[in-house]
Design a protein around this motif. Structure first.
Motif, PDB file in Angstrom:
ATOM      1  N   LYS B 125       0.850  -1.186   0.000  1.00  0.00           N
ATOM      2  CA  LYS B 125       0.000   0.000   0.000  1.00  0.00           C
ATOM      3  C   LYS B 125       0.886   1.237   0.000  1.00  0.00           C
ATOM      4  O   LYS B 125       1.777   1.366   0.834  1.00  0.00           O
ATOM      5  N   LEU B 126       0.622   2.110  -0.945  1.00  0.00           N
ATOM      6  CA  LEU B 126       1.369   3.367  -1.013  1.00  0.00           C
ATOM      7  C   LEU B 126       0.366   4.521  -1.022  1.00  0.00           C
ATOM      8  O   LEU B 126      -0.646   4.448  -1.709  1.00  0.00           O
ATOM      9  N   ARG B 127       0.692   5.583  -0.276  1.00  0.00           N
ATOM     10  CA  ARG B 127      -0.228   6.736  -0.246  1.00  0.00           C
ATOM     11  C   ARG B 127       0.180   7.772  -1.263  1.00  0.00           C
ATOM     12  O   ARG B 127       1.368   8.085  -1.402  1.00  0.00           O
ATOM     13  N   ILE B 128      -0.814   8.324  -1.935  1.00  0.00           N
ATOM     14  CA  ILE B 128      -0.568   9.346  -2.947  1.00  0.00           C
ATOM     15  C   ILE B 128      -0.642  10.715  -2.282  1.00  0.00           C
ATOM     16  O   ILE B 128      -1.602  10.998  -1.571  1.00  0.00           O
ATOM     17  N   PRO B 129       0.365  11.566  -2.487  1.00  0.00           N
ATOM     18  CA  PRO B 129       0.349  12.879  -1.810  1.00  0.00           C
ATOM     19  C   PRO B 129      -0.792  13.773  -2.281  1.00  0.00           C
ATOM     20  O   PRO B 129      -1.257  13.665  -3.412  1.00  0.00           O
ATOM     21  N   GLN B 131      -1.147  16.797  -3.231  1.00  0.00           N
ATOM     22  CA  GLN B 131      -1.077  17.727  -4.367  1.00  0.00           C
ATOM     23  C   GLN B 131      -1.537  17.086  -5.672  1.00  0.00           C
ATOM     24  O   GLN B 131      -1.718  17.765  -6.682  1.00  0.00           O
ATOM     25  N   TYR B 132      -1.765  15.775  -5.653  1.00  0.00           N
ATOM     26  CA  TYR B 132      -2.252  15.097  -6.851  1.00  0.00           C
ATOM     27  C   TYR B 132      -3.765  14.919  -6.841  1.00  0.00           C
ATOM     28  O   TYR B 132      -4.327  14.325  -7.753  1.00  0.00           O
ATOM     29  N   PHE B 143      -0.269  10.888 -10.844  1.00  0.00           N
ATOM     30  CA  PHE B 143       0.836  10.534  -9.956  1.00  0.00           C
ATOM     31  C   PHE B 143       1.582   9.342 -10.538  1.00  0.00           C
ATOM     32  O   PHE B 143       0.994   8.294 -10.796  1.00  0.00           O
ATOM     33  N   ASP B 144       2.883   9.506 -10.746  1.00  0.00           N
ATOM     34  CA  ASP B 144       3.694   8.436 -11.313  1.00  0.00           C
ATOM     35  C   ASP B 144       4.476   7.761 -10.196  1.00  0.00           C
ATOM     36  O   ASP B 144       5.380   8.387  -9.623  1.00  0.00           O
ATOM     37  N   VAL B 145       4.140   6.525  -9.859  1.00  0.00           N
ATOM     38  CA  VAL B 145       4.851   5.837  -8.776  1.00  0.00           C
ATOM     39  C   VAL B 145       6.262   5.447  -9.197  1.00  0.00           C
ATOM     40  O   VAL B 145       7.077   5.109  -8.359  1.00  0.00           O
ATOM     41  N   ILE B 147       9.032   3.062 -11.451  1.00  0.00           N
ATOM     42  CA  ILE B 147       9.183   1.674 -11.894  1.00  0.00           C
ATOM     43  C   ILE B 147       9.562   0.879 -10.654  1.00  0.00           C
ATOM     44  O   ILE B 147      10.665   1.020 -10.123  1.00  0.00           O
ATOM     45  N   LEU B 148       8.626   0.098 -10.162  1.00  0.00           N
ATOM     46  CA  LEU B 148       8.862  -0.615  -8.909  1.00  0.00           C
ATOM     47  C   LEU B 148       9.229  -2.069  -9.163  1.00  0.00           C
ATOM     48  O   LEU B 148       8.570  -2.754  -9.952  1.00  0.00           O
TER      49      LEU B 148
END
Lengths: 163, 162
Positions: B125-129, B131-132, B143-145, B147-148
């Protein structure tokens, strides 16, 4: 102590030291802040140990002008090392004092029983605007002291106090 | 008969019909003015996320990814979008919802990279800041995470058994 006991003890101790093995790991990748490369970001590679053994700093550095980095290091341990990659950054952090601290674990398949790691773990391209779970704050992030041997300082607390 | 008897007694309501109507009209007018302000405080918010997932050096194809709005309190979380990654590991999701407070957009990945025969999936799980998050129905910035590499053990990783 009888001679027999002494011999058995000696053999046992030799056996134990043989069980300690040198393990190494390496990590590379690229850090971005939004669309821009995250330059000069403090990064560290640690072996986190459970129990009484203090954590070992395997390598540390900074990302380059492209946000890219490569860290590599090793240590002698009895058990498998837990290779942790730590990033201390100010992306999306405004004027707040200190830095955002994010930790990732390198999978065990990239930790090798050898002086040189066989493969380098590529973490990919991370956008540091992302809010990762369990993010912390680090108020004093140690600066590079080229004239000092980093291996002398094995615990992170010592670094923060002295630098 | 006295004077009083000859005058008709007032029978019926205490309040005259016209007064009652005026009061009703006033009440309706009051709500008509103020009710919309409560409705407008619930605002439409949109978010979008994209990126590429790898498993080692290979693209992670067909991986379940979701975009959620996590809400505190009694309001249940809203799934804004969901998809499976493309053959090159890429994904692109967007969605919007109407909320009173600022939405908390979460990007979730359910995968089996480096997971062997273990039952269930690894869940990130990742949170999007903030401002997006855009006001309205369409996100202005995606929002571009990045290349994971899903081999990475991300902080706070969980397991999803279902």
């Amino acid at each position: 102590m009888s001679l027999k006991s002494l011999i058995i003890l000696t053999i046992a101790l030799i056996g134990l030291t043989e069980a300690f093995r040198y393990q190494s790991t390496a990590i590379k990748g690229k850090l971005l802040c939004g669309v821009n490369p995250a330059k000069n970001v403090r990064i560290k590679l640690w072996d986190e140990d459970s129990g009484p053994d203090p954590d070992d700093l395997l390598d540390s550095g900074y990302t380059d002008a492209n946000g890219e980095f490569l860290l590599k290091g090793g240590t002698t341990e009895l058990t498998n090392i837990d290779a942790i990659f730590k990033v201390y950054h100010d992306c999306d952090d405004g004027i707040k004092p200190g830095s955002r601290k994010v930790k990732f674990q390198i999978p065990n398949s990239y930790v090798f029983d050898a002086q040189e790691p066989k493969k380098v773990f590529d973490i990919g391209i991370l956008n540091l605007e992302t809010i990762f779970a369990k993010e912390e704050r680090e108020l004093i992030v140690s600066k590079r002291r080229r004239h000092l041997d980093l291996e002398r300082f094995n615990s992170e607390d010592a670094e923060s106090y002295f630098f | 008969m006295t004077q009083r008897d000859r005058q008709p007694r007032y029978v019926g309501l205490r309040y005259k019909p016209l007064d009652l109507m005026k009061s009703c009209a006033l009440l309706i007018a009051f709500f008509a003015v103020f009710a919309p302000t409560v409705v407008f405080a619930m605002r439409q918010q949109a978010v979008a996320v994209k990126g590429i997932l790898l498993c080692g050096d290979k693209p992670a194809e067909g991986v379940q990814v979701k975009l959620w709005d996590e809400d505190d309190g009694p309001d249940p979380d809203d799934e804004l979008d969901a998809m499976f990654t493309n053959a090159d590991g890429s994904f692109d999701m967007k969605g919007s919802t109407r909320e009173l407070t600022t939405i908390d957009p979460i990007f979730k990945v359910y995968h089996d990279c480096n997971d062997g025969v273990l039952p269930g999936q690894r869940k990130i799980k990742l949170r999007i800041p903030t401002q997006y998050i855009a006001a309205g129905g369409v996100a202005k910035k995606v929002f571009d995470v990045g290349i994971l590499n899903l081999e990475t053990v991300f902080p706070g990783e969980e397991r999803d058994l279902l």
